[in-house]
Scaffold this active site. Structure first.
Site, PDB file in Angstrom:
ATOM      1  N   SER A 127       0.814  -1.218   0.000  1.00  0.00           N
ATOM      2  CA  SER A 127       0.000   0.000   0.000  1.00  0.00           C
ATOM      3  C   SER A 127       0.846   1.266   0.000  1.00  0.00           C
ATOM      4  CB  SER A 127      -0.931  -0.010   1.223  1.00  0.00           C
ATOM      5  OG  SER A 127      -1.795  -1.115   1.176  1.00  0.00           O
ATOM      6  N   HIS A 178       0.345   4.604   4.421  1.00  0.00           N
ATOM      7  CA  HIS A 178      -0.439   5.220   3.361  1.00  0.00           C
ATOM      8  C   HIS A 178      -0.078   6.690   3.195  1.00  0.00           C
ATOM      9  CE1 HIS A 178      -4.004   2.183   2.984  1.00  0.00           C
ATOM     10  NE2 HIS A 178      -2.835   1.573   3.122  1.00  0.00           N
TER      11      HIS A 178
END
Length: 252
Positions: A127, A178
């Site tokens: 991610s 993230h």
């Protein structure tokens, strides 16, 4: 820019780095989740991001979590995002620069979690690197408008807003990875886009040229391609089974 209309073979020929990265994701998912008894569990334990282990010198754990995932949906979502948003960048950057960018943003996201996250935290997934792709697109939206049109800019902003919201409301998500993946992508954007000519629209040519025009053997060629794909899949599965067998026999 983000519409995929190539054939399977055309995609592989055009985007070799992305194809290899997705194949690695699938390979390690199959090994660690479906064959944990054939060394998969050991690979997961050796490769998962573990802050305390990294602090003790196991620095490979800053890289290996990028290729490990916490289940089928986790792997599929990240791989799909890479297939959707990666090709334009692989064309713009070139293969080696794109691979460097992808790994760099993933590693920087893991470094951020190392210093700012739970000292005993464990993490895995691509991610951070995927949000790195969003980061460079975000930079393009605001500072390199010559490389992305208005429609694609709006799409990126919409996807990014949804992604950030989901990051904070879904439990179990590595928020730091993230956010810092996104920041890393935006920060590295000026470097990787440096000297890239303005109005470079070559990345919009994403169709498979092999299907353009009349080809009397088109259907026969399609059948041959299907047979090749099936043969490759069978050989790949057989190779993985042999690999797992050798690991379980000689290393476990």
């Amino acid at each position: 820019m983000f519409i995929r209309n190539e054939t399977f073979g055309g995609f592989i020929r055009s985007y070799k780095v992305i194809t290899v990265l997705v194949a690695i994701n699938i390979f390690f998912y199959i090994w660690t989740d479906l064959f944990p008894f054939l060394g998969g569990e050991e690979i997961r334990m050796l490769g998962v991001g573990q802050n305390i282990a990294i602090a003790m010198g196991e620095y490979w754990r800053l890289v290996t979590p990028i290729f490990l995932h916490g289940g089928l949906m986790h792997m599929a979502f990240n791989s799909f995002a890479l297939i959707l948003f990666g090709p334009a960048l692989e064309i713009m950057f070139g293969r080696s620069r794109f691979l460097t960018f992808y790994l760099a943003t993933g590693i920087l996201a893991n470094i951020a979690y190392l210093y700012l996250g739970n000292p005993y935290g464990v993490h895995l997934g691509a991610s951070g690197a995927i949000y790195g792709l969003f980061g460079v697109y975000l930079y393009m939206v605001f500072y390199r408008k010559d490389l992305i049109d208005k429609a694609n800019s709006q799409l990126i902003l919409t996807v990014l807003v949804i992604g950030v919201v989901m990051t904070f409301i879904n439990p179990g998500i590595n928020i730091l990875a993230h956010i810092f993946g996104l920041i890393s992508g935006a920060a590295l954007g000026p470097i990787f886009l440096m000297n890239l000519p303005s109005r470079n629209r070559s990345f919009q040519n994403v169709h498979d040229n092999s299907n353009v025009g009349f080809d009397p053997n088109r259907w026969a060629n399609r059948e041959n391609r299907k047979k090749k794909i099936i043969i490759m899949a069978v050989l790949g599965i057989a190779g993985m089974i042999l690999f797992f067998y050798l690991v379980s026999t000689f290393l476990l």
